[in-house]
Design a protein around this motif. Structure first.
Motif, PDB file in Angstrom:
ATOM      1  N   ARG A 136       0.796  -1.224   0.000  1.00  0.00           N
ATOM      2  CA  ARG A 136       0.000   0.000   0.000  1.00  0.00           C
ATOM      3  C   ARG A 136       0.828   1.273   0.000  1.00  0.00           C
ATOM      4  O   ARG A 136       0.489   2.222  -0.694  1.00  0.00           O
ATOM      5  N   PHE A 165       0.510   3.805  -2.967  1.00  0.00           N
ATOM      6  CA  PHE A 165      -0.057   5.110  -2.637  1.00  0.00           C
ATOM      7  C   PHE A 165       0.879   6.228  -3.087  1.00  0.00           C
ATOM      8  O   PHE A 165       0.437   7.221  -3.661  1.00  0.00           O
ATOM      9  N   TYR A 178      -0.213   9.074  -5.606  1.00  0.00           N
ATOM     10  CA  TYR A 178      -0.210  10.470  -5.172  1.00  0.00           C
ATOM     11  C   TYR A 178       0.619  11.337  -6.116  1.00  0.00           C
ATOM     12  O   TYR A 178       0.219  12.440  -6.472  1.00  0.00           O
ATOM     13  N   ASP A 231      -3.497  14.326  -5.466  1.00  0.00           N
ATOM     14  CA  ASP A 231      -4.674  14.461  -4.612  1.00  0.00           C
ATOM     15  C   ASP A 231      -4.696  13.268  -3.656  1.00  0.00           C
ATOM     16  O   ASP A 231      -4.877  12.132  -4.094  1.00  0.00           O
ATOM     17  N   ARG A 232      -4.521  13.553  -2.370  1.00  0.00           N
ATOM     18  CA  ARG A 232      -4.409  12.491  -1.371  1.00  0.00           C
ATOM     19  C   ARG A 232      -5.674  11.624  -1.310  1.00  0.00           C
ATOM     20  O   ARG A 232      -5.595  10.392  -1.309  1.00  0.00           O
ATOM     21  N   THR A 233      -6.817  12.259  -1.258  1.00  0.00           N
ATOM     22  CA  THR A 233      -8.079  11.523  -1.139  1.00  0.00           C
ATOM     23  C   THR A 233      -8.326  10.651  -2.362  1.00  0.00           C
ATOM     24  O   THR A 233      -8.712   9.481  -2.242  1.00  0.00           O
ATOM     25  N   LEU A 234      -8.090  11.208  -3.527  1.00  0.00           N
ATOM     26  CA  LEU A 234      -8.268  10.442  -4.755  1.00  0.00           C
ATOM     27  C   LEU A 234      -7.291   9.276  -4.818  1.00  0.00           C
ATOM     28  O   LEU A 234      -7.666   8.159  -5.202  1.00  0.00           O
ATOM     29  N   GLU A 275      -6.006   7.655  -2.315  1.00  0.00           N
ATOM     30  CA  GLU A 275      -6.479   6.634  -1.371  1.00  0.00           C
ATOM     31  C   GLU A 275      -7.649   5.846  -1.962  1.00  0.00           C
ATOM     32  O   GLU A 275      -7.714   4.623  -1.834  1.00  0.00           O
ATOM     33  N   ASP A 276      -8.568   6.550  -2.607  1.00  0.00           N
ATOM     34  CA  ASP A 276      -9.715   5.881  -3.227  1.00  0.00           C
ATOM     35  C   ASP A 276      -9.279   4.923  -4.323  1.00  0.00           C
ATOM     36  O   ASP A 276      -9.777   3.792  -4.416  1.00  0.00           O
ATOM     37  N   VAL A 277      -8.363   5.362  -5.158  1.00  0.00           N
ATOM     38  CA  VAL A 277      -7.877   4.513  -6.256  1.00  0.00           C
ATOM     39  C   VAL A 277      -7.122   3.308  -5.697  1.00  0.00           C
ATOM     40  O   VAL A 277      -7.267   2.186  -6.210  1.00  0.00           O
ATOM     41  N   VAL A 281      -7.612   1.719  -2.793  1.00  0.00           N
ATOM     42  CA  VAL A 281      -8.578   0.747  -2.287  1.00  0.00           C
ATOM     43  C   VAL A 281      -9.317   0.078  -3.442  1.00  0.00           C
ATOM     44  O   VAL A 281      -9.500  -1.148  -3.450  1.00  0.00           O
ATOM     45  N   ASP A 282      -9.695   0.865  -4.428  1.00  0.00           N
ATOM     46  CA  ASP A 282     -10.389   0.317  -5.591  1.00  0.00           C
ATOM     47  C   ASP A 282      -9.527  -0.710  -6.322  1.00  0.00           C
ATOM     48  O   ASP A 282     -10.028  -1.741  -6.769  1.00  0.00           O
TER      49      ASP A 282
END
Length: 69
Positions: A26, A30, A34, A39-42, A44-46, A48-49
């Motif tokens: 991870r 990550f 990044y 974009d940190r949130t994006l 993280e979403d990618v 996990v996806d």
């Protein structure tokens, strides 16, 4: 246990093996996401996806292939 051995367990439906792979990869994935997305949130979403897709498509994994590819 190698990534490939863990993936063999994931193919059989072992979510714990997927968790080990997630923890193992991870941070590196990550960091890559990044740098790519800024974009940190994006990122993280990618991340996990991506691992959910690994599980969803586990039956298409070819034994002997490197997990990281």
């Amino acid at each position: 246990m190698t990534d490939e051995e863990l993936m063999a367990q994931v193919v059989g439906g072992n979510m714990e093996a997927l968790g080990v792979l997630f923890e193992r990869h991870r941070q590196r994935l990550f960091a890559f996401l990044y740098r790519l997305l800024h974009d940190r949130t994006l990122a993280e979403d990618v991340l996990v996806d991506a691992f959910l897709r690994v599980f969803d498509r586990r039956r298409t994994y070819k034994a002997g292939s490197y997990f990281t590819t």
